[in-house]
Design an enzyme around this catalytic site. Sequence first.
Site, PDB file in Angstrom:
ATOM      1  CG  PHE A  85      -1.929  -1.137   1.148  1.00  0.00           C
ATOM      2  CD1 PHE A  85      -2.982  -1.114   0.231  1.00  0.00           C
ATOM      3  CD2 PHE A  85      -1.792  -2.247   1.975  1.00  0.00           C
ATOM      4  CE1 PHE A  85      -3.883  -2.164   0.161  1.00  0.00           C
ATOM      5  CE2 PHE A  85      -2.697  -3.301   1.906  1.00  0.00           C
ATOM      6  CZ  PHE A  85      -3.743  -3.269   0.999  1.00  0.00           C
ATOM      7  CE  LYS A  86       1.843   3.517  -5.620  1.00  0.00           C
ATOM      8  NZ  LYS A  86       2.356   4.045  -6.901  1.00  0.00           N
ATOM      9  CB  ILE A  87       0.678   6.023   2.599  1.00  0.00           C
ATOM     10  CG1 ILE A  87       0.008   4.651   2.784  1.00  0.00           C
ATOM     11  CG2 ILE A  87      -0.120   7.107   3.301  1.00  0.00           C
ATOM     12  CD1 ILE A  87      -0.001   4.174   4.229  1.00  0.00           C
TER      13      ILE A  87
END
Length: 340
Positions: A85-87
């Site tokens: 998951f990219k944040i």
Amino acid sequence: MELYLDSADINEIEEAFKLGFIDGLTTTPTFMHRHGITDIDGAILKLSKMVPVLMIEALGDTAEEIVAEAKRLLSLGLDKNKTVFKIPASLVAAKACKMLRDEGMMVNIHLVYNIQQAYMAMAAGATYVCVLVGRMQDQGYEALKLVDDCVKLVNKYNYDTKIMFSSVRYPEHIKNAIDLGAQNITIPWKIMKNLNNNNFTEIGTHEFVNHTRQMTMVVGEVVGSKNPIIGLDGLVTDASIEMTRYATGAVSVVDADGKLKGIFTDGDLRRQMNTHGKKLLGMKMSDFDLKMPIHVNIDDKLHVAVGVFKEKQVDNIIAVSDGKPAGMLDVQDLVKLEIL
């Protein structure tokens, strides 16, 4: 260094992963919008089944919202062990990163523009810290120094974080990533597929292929279907007809057993016409002092024919089998094979 593809184009993703060694895929909502994708969830699920590891955005205004979005995406059918998951970097992102990592999920803190953001991500346990090198350079930032600082920070304090080199714009960036020791790089397909291109490699490969063909292929594998033949008792008019029918400038002359005895060319036709005039049309091949044509055996390796073409500077060579004409080897036959 892990190799990732940076794309949302289904066709190029399918093509790229046929290579068999790309580690994963990074994509963004911007990429999807650019390619006309409106069902983002459907696209994400499809991509997850196509690649070993998929990096996707998990967005929200609070850490709790980000975590909830990550869990919602997993509920679509994604594998937690194959999804990152990219944040975007922020204090909220750092908190969400710690919460996701505590639940065994992988996190990529990206849009990192300074070492402080990278440090906070590492302290929160980020699986990846992503530096957008091309974008940073466009804005005047020292992106390569930041990558170097991040790699040093990981090594100095033994953080369990991989530095991702992203926003690759040209092949030089791959060299930069290697030199700096980045643990991951994500590359657009248009750049990745051209990384092996090199003029010197192409020249060397051409030479190896050329010499291999010369030493392994035989004349019979290349000789064309043109094989104009006439007997010793054949007339000049017959020779002219054969040359016209096969669109050649010569005809092989054979004896009663089919053995090659000479060659009659369109040049011979002109010269003999000057000597004999109209009488020439009724003359036979046996009336002339025929020369033995340049010839090679059909079982000879191609390098033999190449040597003859270079030495004699001719356009055609007669190929023989057991002394009988088997066809004409044209210099263009070898040009098409990129041997000459």
